[in-house]
Scaffold this motif. Structure first.
Motif, PDB file in Angstrom:
ATOM      1  N   TYR A  53      -8.047  15.033  22.676  1.00  0.00           N
ATOM      2  CA  TYR A  53      -9.475  14.903  22.383  1.00  0.00           C
ATOM      3  C   TYR A  53     -10.101  16.182  21.827  1.00  0.00           C
ATOM      4  CZ  TYR A  53      -9.838  10.541  25.183  1.00  0.00           C
ATOM      5  OH  TYR A  53      -9.721   9.276  25.675  1.00  0.00           O
ATOM      6  N   VAL A  89     -10.117  19.204  30.146  1.00  0.00           N
ATOM      7  CA  VAL A  89     -11.142  19.280  31.194  1.00  0.00           C
ATOM      8  C   VAL A  89     -10.552  19.814  32.499  1.00  0.00           C
ATOM      9  CG1 VAL A  89     -12.739  17.599  30.197  1.00  0.00           C
ATOM     10  CG2 VAL A  89     -10.861  16.810  31.649  1.00  0.00           C
ATOM     11  N   CYS A 114     -15.737  15.622  34.489  1.00  0.00           N
ATOM     12  CA  CYS A 114     -15.245  14.278  34.130  1.00  0.00           C
ATOM     13  C   CYS A 114     -15.932  13.298  35.068  1.00  0.00           C
ATOM     14  CB  CYS A 114     -13.733  14.206  34.304  1.00  0.00           C
ATOM     15  SG  CYS A 114     -13.079  12.532  34.221  1.00  0.00           S
ATOM     16  N   SER A 115     -16.501  12.216  34.521  1.00  0.00           N
ATOM     17  CA  SER A 115     -17.236  11.291  35.390  1.00  0.00           C
ATOM     18  C   SER A 115     -16.304  10.568  36.358  1.00  0.00           C
ATOM     19  CB  SER A 115     -18.010  10.272  34.550  1.00  0.00           C
ATOM     20  OG  SER A 115     -17.125   9.460  33.816  1.00  0.00           O
ATOM     21  N   LEU A 116     -15.053  10.383  35.973  1.00  0.00           N
ATOM     22  CA  LEU A 116     -14.120   9.723  36.894  1.00  0.00           C
ATOM     23  C   LEU A 116     -13.787  10.654  38.050  1.00  0.00           C
ATOM     24  CD1 LEU A 116     -11.581   7.858  34.598  1.00  0.00           C
ATOM     25  CD2 LEU A 116     -12.988   6.875  36.408  1.00  0.00           C
ATOM     26  N   ASN A 142      -7.106  11.907  36.742  1.00  0.00           N
ATOM     27  CA  ASN A 142      -8.513  12.256  36.500  1.00  0.00           C
ATOM     28  C   ASN A 142      -9.261  12.363  37.829  1.00  0.00           C
ATOM     29  OD1 ASN A 142      -7.391  11.274  34.081  1.00  0.00           O
ATOM     30  ND2 ASN A 142      -9.397  10.802  33.240  1.00  0.00           N
ATOM     31  N   CYS A 218     -15.209   5.812  33.551  1.00  0.00           N
ATOM     32  CA  CYS A 218     -15.337   6.861  32.541  1.00  0.00           C
ATOM     33  C   CYS A 218     -16.610   6.586  31.752  1.00  0.00           C
ATOM     34  CB  CYS A 218     -14.130   6.846  31.608  1.00  0.00           C
ATOM     35  SG  CYS A 218     -14.480   7.734  30.078  1.00  0.00           S
ATOM     36  N   VAL A 220     -17.472   7.491  28.962  1.00  0.00           N
ATOM     37  CA  VAL A 220     -17.234   7.276  27.525  1.00  0.00           C
ATOM     38  C   VAL A 220     -16.715   5.855  27.290  1.00  0.00           C
ATOM     39  CG1 VAL A 220     -15.848   8.031  25.533  1.00  0.00           C
ATOM     40  CG2 VAL A 220     -16.771   9.721  27.156  1.00  0.00           C
ATOM     41  N   GLU A 246      -8.919   2.920  30.011  1.00  0.00           N
ATOM     42  CA  GLU A 246     -10.145   3.165  30.792  1.00  0.00           C
ATOM     43  C   GLU A 246     -11.278   2.259  30.320  1.00  0.00           C
ATOM     44  OE1 GLU A 246     -11.037   7.334  30.554  1.00  0.00           O
ATOM     45  OE2 GLU A 246      -9.131   7.882  31.466  1.00  0.00           O
ATOM     46  N   CYS A 305     -16.977  12.707  24.294  1.00  0.00           N
ATOM     47  CA  CYS A 305     -16.984  13.048  25.731  1.00  0.00           C
ATOM     48  C   CYS A 305     -17.699  14.388  25.897  1.00  0.00           C
ATOM     49  CB  CYS A 305     -15.559  13.135  26.265  1.00  0.00           C
ATOM     50  SG  CYS A 305     -15.506  13.838  27.923  1.00  0.00           S
ATOM     51  N   HIS A 307     -17.766  16.371  28.206  1.00  0.00           N
ATOM     52  CA  HIS A 307     -16.966  17.367  28.937  1.00  0.00           C
ATOM     53  C   HIS A 307     -15.903  17.982  28.022  1.00  0.00           C
ATOM     54  CE1 HIS A 307     -19.061  15.572  32.253  1.00  0.00           C
ATOM     55  NE2 HIS A 307     -18.595  14.386  31.879  1.00  0.00           N
ATOM     56  N   MET A 308     -15.198  17.143  27.314  1.00  0.00           N
ATOM     57  CA  MET A 308     -14.191  17.648  26.364  1.00  0.00           C
ATOM     58  C   MET A 308     -14.878  18.488  25.277  1.00  0.00           C
ATOM     59  SD  MET A 308     -11.032  16.648  26.914  1.00  0.00           S
ATOM     60  CE  MET A 308     -10.151  15.535  28.003  1.00  0.00           C
TER      61      MET A 308
HETATM   62 FE1  SF4 Z   1     -13.366  11.964  31.886  1.00  0.00          FE
HETATM   63 FE2  SF4 Z   1     -14.243  12.441  29.387  1.00  0.00          FE
HETATM   64 FE3  SF4 Z   1     -11.778  11.391  29.790  1.00  0.00          FE
HETATM   65 FE4  SF4 Z   1     -13.954   9.954  30.282  1.00  0.00          FE
HETATM   66  S1  SF4 Z   1     -13.291  10.736  28.294  1.00  0.00           S
HETATM   67  S2  SF4 Z   1     -12.151  10.116  31.599  1.00  0.00           S
HETATM   68  S3  SF4 Z   1     -15.400  11.475  31.067  1.00  0.00           S
HETATM   69  S4  SF4 Z   1     -12.487  13.431  30.424  1.00  0.00           S
END
Ligand code: SF4
Ligand code: 13P
Length: 348
Positions: A53, A89, A114-116, A142, A218, A220, A246, A305, A307-308
């Motif tokens: 990502y 992340v 990361c939301s997860l 995750n 997630c 996203v 996901e 995302c 976070h990424m």
């Molecule tokens: Fe976590 Fe971002 Fe991956 Fe979703 S896309 S699982 S929020 S790191």
């Protein structure tokens, strides 16, 4: 990977790879930073791991290895360098630390969550284990180290089914992604319950289920809907749609292919559809387009995302210069988490 430490040569190498997707003035700036990162990487005996990502200028320049969570965990387990810089992340960098307790593991930003991973705590897992005694706990990577420490084995999107099947048990607890759990339940023919939805359900009630899930999502992949897919198919009837697991089971069912980030990349590489649409983090589409100029990738640039997105070449340079941000995990948690991660790696 581009190994150049000379900015002009780095620019030429990045131009050859990215000239079709990144404007030239940006490449000029990014190539100078990337060249300096490469110089520091040698000086400090570091390895850089980059998740699929990462934005194109980063993904295509300094990482020694790129890949999905599983591949990067394997790479982290094999490295002989002193420092691991994880361009991904926090939970991924933690996994690298769990596999290399003696090494310095860095993440270029301290805001890459990361939301997860945020959806579940170690206390939540302990509570579930009390309610479902003896049932093995499979935890998606995750998650943070303290949650992994409460687990029997970890999995990634690339091996979730294999991990569940390797346990050879009637019932598993599978945490924390609701959709990944539902997708794996479907693939393995298991019935799933979410006890947080119905707190009365326990093993003793003899209900017919073999998987116990958690309601993490997630932020996203949760955005994609079946309606989005129907709309795209109307506009581009010959599009091939790839969804990360996901995404919801309905979205996965309406897509043409589902797999880990690397599995999606491979699928695009080895097929020849008129158009592709990735239902995942959008930078990956740019990376595939750069590597495969003959493929038509439909862009979904709003689905980034957050976070990424924190991880940039600029921060990666600062990370190596200042040796920041250092991943630290308390020793007892690290040891227990290592059992779960190493057990996953051993599955192959
Ligand atoms: Fe976590 Fe971002 Fe991956 Fe979703 S896309 S699982 S929020 S790191
Ligand atoms: P992969 O393991 O498929 O690379 O996925 C990681 C992730 O965070 C997906 O959102």
């Amino acid at each position: 990977m581009i190994t150049e430490t000379n900015p002009e040569k780095m620019y030429e190498a990045m131009q050859a790879k990215l000239g079709s997707v990144v404007p030239d003035f940006e490449l000029r700036i990014k190539s100078e930073i990337a060249a300096e990162i490469n110089r520091l990487k040698i000086e400090k005996n570091a390895v850089i791991l980059g998740h699929n990502y990462m934005e194109p200028a980063l993904f295509n320049s300094v990482p020694d290895f790129v890949g999905d969570s599983l591949e990067l965990a394997r790479r982290a387990a094999q490295t002989d360098k002193d420092i691991i810089v994880f361009c991904g992340v926090e939970f991924m960098a933690e996994t690298a630390k769990i596999l290399n307790p003696q090494k310095t593991v860095l993440i270029p930003s301290d805001k890459a969550g990361c939301s997860l991973a945020a959806s579940i705590t170690a206390a939540d897992v302990r509570e579930l284990k009390k309610r479902f005694p003896g049932v093995p706990v499979v935890t998606y990577v995750n998650t943070y180290a303290d949650v992994k420490a409460e687990s029997d084995i970890c999995c990634t999107s690339g091996n979730a089914r294999a991990v569940v099947e390797s346990l050879n048990t009637d019932t598993v607890i599978f945490l924390p992604d609701e959709y990944l759990a539902k997708n794996v339940a479907k693939e393995t023919g298991k019935d799933i319950i979410f006890p947080t939805m119905d707190p009365r359900k326990t093993m003793d009630e003899g209900l017919n289920y073999q998987m116990i899930g958690w309601l993490g999502r997630c932020e996203v992949h949760d955005k994609f809907t079946v309606e989005d897919i129907e709309n795209v198919r109307k506009q581009f009837p010959d599009v091939t749609i790839l969804a990360h697991p996901e995404c919801s089971p309905e979205v996965v069912a309406a897509s043409d292919f589902s797999g880990s980030t690397t599995a999606m990349i491979r699928h695009v590489e080895k097929t020849a559809a008129p158009h592709y649409l990735l239902l995942t983090e959008c930078a990956m589409g740019d990376n595939i387009a750069a590597a495969n100029p003959d493929k038509d990738m439909l862009r979904l640039c709003n689905v980034r995302c957050p976070h990424m997105n924190q991880i940039t070449l600029e921060d990666t340079l600062e990370s190596l210069r200042k040796i920041q941000y250092v991943i630290e995990i308390p020793e007892d948690i690290l040891k227990r988490a290592a059992r779960a991660v190493e057990r996953m790696i051993a599955i192959g």
